[in-house]
Design an enzyme around this catalytic site. Structure first.
Site, mmCIF file in Angstrom:
data_model
loop_
_atom_site.group_PDB
_atom_site.id
_atom_site.type_symbol
_atom_site.label_atom_id
_atom_site.label_comp_id
_atom_site.label_asym_id
_atom_site.label_seq_id
_atom_site.Cartn_x
_atom_site.Cartn_y
_atom_site.Cartn_z
ATOM 1 N N CYS A 1 -0.514 4.046 2.174
ATOM 2 C CA CYS A 1 -0.310 3.820 3.607
ATOM 3 C C CYS A 1 1.124 4.118 4.034
ATOM 4 O O CYS A 1 1.369 4.752 5.063
ATOM 5 C CB CYS A 1 -0.631 2.366 3.966
ATOM 6 S SG CYS A 1 -2.249 1.780 3.432
ATOM 7 N N ASP A 2 2.089 3.637 3.258
ATOM 8 C CA ASP A 2 3.482 3.619 3.705
ATOM 9 C C ASP A 2 4.434 4.511 2.920
ATOM 10 O O ASP A 2 5.610 4.614 3.263
ATOM 11 C CB ASP A 2 4.009 2.176 3.662
ATOM 12 C CG ASP A 2 3.208 1.247 4.560
ATOM 13 O OD1 ASP A 2 2.753 1.713 5.618
ATOM 14 O OD2 ASP A 2 3.034 0.065 4.206
ATOM 15 N N CYS B 1 0.837 -1.202 0.000
ATOM 16 C CA CYS B 1 0.000 0.000 0.000
ATOM 17 C C CYS B 1 0.871 1.252 0.000
ATOM 18 O O CYS B 1 1.392 1.649 1.048
ATOM 19 C CB CYS B 1 -0.933 -0.011 1.204
ATOM 20 S SG CYS B 1 -2.028 1.433 1.283
#
Length: 318
Positions: free
Chosen positions: A144-145, A141
Site C-alpha cells: 500500500c505505502d 502494508c
C-alpha cells in the site's frame, strides 16, 4: 428495533463492516433493491482509513486520499439505498435462518442473508510511537505505502515469510531496508530467506528489538536494542524514513468461529473462489477471509461477489 428476538424485524440483508468489501457489497445489493443495512463496526471505513494516500486503486491517476475514497464509497452505497448504522455486533446466532444478531446499542436484528466483512487488524508491537506516527512513517502494508519511500531508508519488523516478502518488495523501491528480527534466525521458508540474505539492499538485524521511534514531522529513526537482557546488550539508533510492521494480522472473526470454518490463524474459509461460508445465505468478504492479498481492490472485488451471491440466494429462496 428491540432486544426481544421474537419481535425483531427480519431484514433481507445485513452487512457487518464498512471497508471496501462492506461498501461494495452494499452497492451491489442496494442496486438489486434489497435495502441492505450496514453496521459500521469499530472502525468506520475499515483499515484503509489509517493510511494516508492510496495510489494503487484503479481509476485515480494521481492517487486519492484514503478517507476521501472511503467516503465516496459510503455515499455511493447510500445512493443505492443502504442504511448505514453506527453499532458493533456483539453476538450472533447462525444456527438457523433467519439469523439473529445482537449489537452494542442494545438492538437485535434478524436477517435472511449476512455478509461478514469485518476485516483483519494488523498486529503491532504495542509501542506508543506506533500510534503517534501512524500515517507519518508507520505502516502495516508495504504494497500500500511502499511507493512513498522510493530511494529512502526503511525498516521492516518481523522474521517470517510476510516480513521477508515485504522487505524484498521494499528493496525494489527504497535505497536500503533494515529487517529487524527478534530471534537469531528467520522463520521464513528457505527460498524467502535466501532472497533476503542475498539482497544487497537488505540488512538483517538479528536478535534486535525496537524500543521506540523518533522524528519531528514524521519518522526519522528508531531506537533499537541488540540482545536485550543479555550481558552484551547494546542500544543504538538507526536512521529511517519508514517503519513497516510485518508481524501478522488478526482477522476479526472471533464472533463467528462457533458457526463458520476458519483456518489456524482465524481467517474465514470460503467455498472455492466464492464468498460462501457453507451456511446458507451467509457470506464472507474482504480481509476477514483473505490471508494472502489484503488489498482494497481485492476486498472490493470480494464484496462484489458477496453482493451478487446475496441477490442470487434471495431469488432462489423466495
Amino acid at each position: 428495533m428491540t432486544t426481544n428476538t421474537e419481535n425483531a424485524k427480519i431484514e433481507q440483508c445485513i452487512i457487518l463492516g464498512s471497508g471496501p468489501a462492506g461498501y461494495t457489497a452494499a452497492i451491489y445489493t442496494g442496486r438489486a433493491g434489497l435495502q441492505p443495512i450496514i453496521y459500521e463496526g469499530l472502525q468506520p471505513g475499515g483499515q484503509l482509513t489509517i493510511t494516508t494516500e492510496v495510489e494503487n486503486f484503479p481509476g485515480f491517476a494521481d492517487g486519492i486520499d484514503a478517507n476521501e475514497l472511503m467516503d465516496s464509497m459510503r455515499k455511493q452505497a447510500e445512493r443505492f439505498g443502504a442504511d448505514i448504522r453506527t453499532a458493533t455486533a456483539t453476538k450472533v446466532d447462525l444456527s438457523q435462518s433467519p439469523y439473529t444478531l445482537w449489537f452494542d446499542d442494545d438492538t437485535v436484528v434478524k436477517c435472511r442473508t449476512l455478509v461478514i466483512a469485518t476485516g483483519a487488524s494488523a498486529k503491532y508491537l504495542g509501542l506508543s510511537d506506533e500510534k503517534k506516527y501512524q500515517g507519518q512513517g508507520v505502516s502495516a502494508c508495504a504494497t500500500c505505502d511502499g511507493f512513498f519511500y522510493r530511494k529512502k531508508v526503511v525498516a521492516v519488523v518481523g522474521g517470517g515469510d510476510t516480513a521477508c516478502e515485504e522487505a524484498t518488495y521494499l528493496a525494489g523501491l527504497a535505497s536500503k531496508v533494515y529487517l529487524i528480527v527478534r530471534k537469531p534466525y528467520l522463520r521464513a521458508s528457505k527460498a524467502m530467506q535466501d532472497r533476503v540474505l542475498n539482497n544487497p539492499k537488505i540488512e538483517v538485524l538479528f536478535e534486535t528489538n525496537t524500543l521506540g521511534l523518533f522524528g519531528e514531522d514524521g519518522v526519522e529513526g528508531a531506537h533499537v536494542v541488540y540482545r536485550k537482557g543479555e550481558a552484551d546488550e547494546r542500544t543504538y539508533d538507526i536512521n529511517i524514513d519508514g517503519f513497516f510492521l510485518a508481524i501478522g494480522h488478526k482477522p476479526n472473526s472471533d464472533l463467528f468461529k462457533p458457526w463458520v470454518k476458519t483456518d489456524e490463524t482465524g481467517y474465514i474459509m470460503t467455498e472455492g473462489d466464492s464468498p460462501r461460508t457453507g451456511i446458507p445465505g451467509v457470506f464472507a468478504a474482504g480481509d476477514v477471509a483473505d490471508p494472502h492479498y489484503r488489498q482494497a481492490i481485492t476486498a472490493a472485488a470480494s464484496g462484489c461477489k458477496a453482493g451478487i451471491e446475496v441477490d442470487r440466494y434471495l431469488k432462489e429462496n423466495d
